[in-house]
Design a protein around this motif. Structure first.
Motif, short mmCIF file in Angstrom:
data_model
loop_
_atom_site.label_atom_id
_atom_site.label_comp_id
_atom_site.label_asym_id
_atom_site.label_seq_id
_atom_site.Cartn_x
_atom_site.Cartn_y
_atom_site.Cartn_z
N UNK A 14 0.84 -1.20 0.00
CA UNK A 14 0.00 0.00 0.00
C UNK A 14 0.88 1.25 0.00
N UNK A 15 0.60 2.17 -0.93
CA UNK A 15 1.31 3.44 -1.06
C UNK A 15 0.31 4.56 -1.26
N UNK A 16 0.75 5.81 -1.06
CA UNK A 16 -0.16 6.93 -1.28
C UNK A 16 0.62 8.18 -1.64
N UNK A 17 -0.12 9.20 -2.13
CA UNK A 17 0.48 10.47 -2.50
C UNK A 17 1.18 10.40 -3.84
N UNK A 18 2.08 11.34 -4.06
CA UNK A 18 2.87 11.33 -5.30
C UNK A 18 3.75 10.09 -5.31
N UNK A 19 3.64 9.27 -6.34
CA UNK A 19 4.26 7.96 -6.32
C UNK A 19 5.79 8.04 -6.33
N UNK A 20 6.35 8.96 -7.10
CA UNK A 20 7.81 9.08 -7.14
C UNK A 20 8.36 9.58 -5.80
#
Length: 561
Positions: A399-405
């Motif tokens: 799980x990730x969030x926000x600007x991916x880079x």
């Protein structure tokens, strides 16, 4: 020879199949397994559920159609890897079929890191050597070789405690291993790698140590790995060139298929296949099996590997010729092997594309289908992969969030990839949503639990301490702004790591406990070290054992040891 020995890197062809039910077949002895696998190639599953060996009417005793050794009560689905045909032949080969006979001191089956090292060591010590390689080029992958007490570690100011390392190795294998084998590696690996560095010279660029010991969640990841600037392929190529400069005869596309013994039961040579027929290579001092693992022999794996370990999304070893030929040749003449279940060297971040999604290997939050967090995401790779495979369906979600880079940059830690490289590795499998509820729906995650998990995780990020799982505070990245992302993650398999039982001199042991004269096994064709899980936290020990015993066996056969 450079053109002929250039390292191959081919994509694995995979077929998604629904898993057969395991109905508790009777235990298969080593000899029966060898017979049951005779001459079979990895093939797509047929509609009848028959394995390749069963479809040839040569199934292992105790197994019926659709049966394998271990139960699969969850009905896990497997991505079946497709590799080369099995070279081993169970039937006797008539002497009249032999087109050529070659005499030498040592015949080595396999031109990977262990076979190449053994060839160089034996040839340097004055022995005549023939190397039989199944593929059209040598086999090599990776960047590190494990060792203790070598000069690369000394130059880096890293001193490893060999006794503590030994205790960790024994405990990790639950003492279902040979202490003498581990002790020999610890005592001699530094000397072997120093010799290896001298042998290859500048071909590999710099040898350097990138990491000290580190401890996460009570697990020590040892800084035993020595990194090669130009990678393992440069090491193997240089070893083979050194062996050739000392008279070694390296024959590609010539797979060993049958061991030869004399009237006293001593292994005296090998029969191999060529386009023109069979040849026999007689090794007066010894035969060395360095044929790699059997990760591309589906029949063997379904009888020896845990179903959960088989249910990975990706098979990433480019050496498609690893079909267990050395294992089967040894078992055919009564060699003992490691106890079942055997293990695979699994990493996390297996993606449904069949590749490893490097960006998903970072310490992002993990949840399962139930929306529950289940692991300290800083664990070493073997434990992380085991935790993922233990979840429902043998998978979970990163799980990730926000600007991916930006997220990838923050989570990068010591990873050797740029955020752009990591994004490229996951973009095909990245699931994106504007809300957590939408993300849960797209992934099939229980949203009620997922919402609670995210709230709790963000709370831990806020206080800066993971009191639930003990994750490194620097890796506590909140999931508190959209867009939201997930990667459906399972394991990815590199190689099988169990093999024929060997002693500290790499001599193969028979099922009667006696040494089989003149037969040696190296690398992933050998056993006696690993049980339950491959110890990634004992960094680079797999390549380390290849180099150590390749060096030692060459010396032993020459009478130097």
């Amino acid at each position: 020879m450079k053109e002929q020995t250039k390292s191959a890197s081919r994509e694995t062809s995979e077929v998604k199949i629904s898993r057969r039910s395991f109905i508790g077949a009777a235990a298969v002895t080593a000899a029966a397994l060898a017979g049951g696998m005779a001459g079979c190639a990895n093939q797509p599953a047929s509609g009848s559920g028959q394995s390749a060996s069963q479809s040839q009417g040569d199934a292992a005793p105790g197994s019926g159609e659709g049966e394998t050794l271990l139960p699969n009560p969850e009905g896990l689905e497997f991505t079946k890897p497709q590799g080369a045909a099995v070279a081993f032949e169970s039937q006797e080969i008539d002497a009249g079929e032999i087109k050529e006979t070659i005499d030498c001191d040592v015949v080595i089956c396999g031109a990977g890191i262990s076979g190449a090292t053994a060839a160089a060591s034996a040839a340097q010590n004055g022995l005549s050597v023939v190397v039989l390689e199944k593929g059209s080029s040598f086999a090599a992958r990776g960047t590190e070789i494990g060792a203790i007490g070598d000069r690369a570690h000394k130059e880096a100011g890293i001193e490893l405690d060999g006794n503590a390392f030994l205790e960790d190795a024994m405990a990790t294998a639950h003492f279902r291993c040979d202490r003498n084998v581990w002790k020999k590696w610890i005592d001699r690996s530094g000397e072997a790698l120093d010799w290896g560095m001298d042998t290859v010279g500048d071909a590999c660029g710099k040898f350097f140590c990138a990491n000290q010991n580190s401890v996460f969640a009570g697990v020590t990841t040892w800084g035993s790995g020595v990194r090669l600037e130009n990678g393992i392929s440069s090491f193997v190529e240089a070893m083979l060139e050194n062996a050739q400069s000392n008279g070694a005869d390296i024959r590609y596309q010539t797979p060993a298929c049958k061991l030869v013994r004399n009237d006293e039961g001593v292994v005296s040579g090998v029969i191999a296949k060529t386009d023109d027929g069979y040849i026999q290579v007689n090794g007066s001092r010894g035969v060395v099996l360095a044929t790699g693992g059997y990760e591309y022999n589906w029949d063997m794996m379904t009888q020896t590997i845990r179903p959960r370990d088989l249910a990975v999304y990706a098979w990433i070893n480019p050496t498609l010729t690893n079909t267990g030929d050395g294992h089967l040749m040894g078992l055919d003449i009564g060699a003992a092997e490691d106890d079942y279940p055997h293990i695979l060297m699994n990493d996390p971040a297996g993606a449904k594309t069949g590749n490893r999604a490097n960006g998903a290997m970072l310490a992002f939050l993990r949840v399962n289908e139930n929306g529950e967090r289940f692991v300290n995401e800083n664990l070493s790779f073997e434990y992380m992969s085991n935790a993922i495979m233990y979840q429902p369906g043998a998978h979970g979600y990163v799980i990730m969030s926000g600007d991916i880079l930006t997220a990838l940059e923050k989570a990068k830690g010591g990873a050797p990839w740029t955020p752009e490289d990591m994004y490229d590795s996951i973009k095909e499998v990245l699931i994106e949503a504007d809300s957590l509820e939408e993300l849960a729906e797209k992934c099939g995650i229980n949203y009620e639990n997922f919402e609670k998990t995210i709230a709790r995780y963000n709370e831990l990020c806020e206080i800066g301490e993971d009191v639930d799982f003990g994750k490194n505070p620097t890796a506590l990245l909140p999931v508190n702004e959209g867009p939201y992302y997930a990667v459906d993650e399972s394991g990815c398999c590199l190689v099988s790591v169990n093999g024929l039982r060997t002693n500290a001199e790499a001599q193969v042991i028979g099922i009667d406990g006696a040494i089989i004269p003149n037969l040696y096994a190296l690398g992933n064709a050998s056993g006696s070290m690993f049980y339950g899980t491959y110890p990634h936290h004992l960094s680079a020990v797999s390549h380390g054992r290849c180099v150590t015993w390749g060096y030692l066996v060459g010396r032993e056969l020459a009478g130097v040891e």
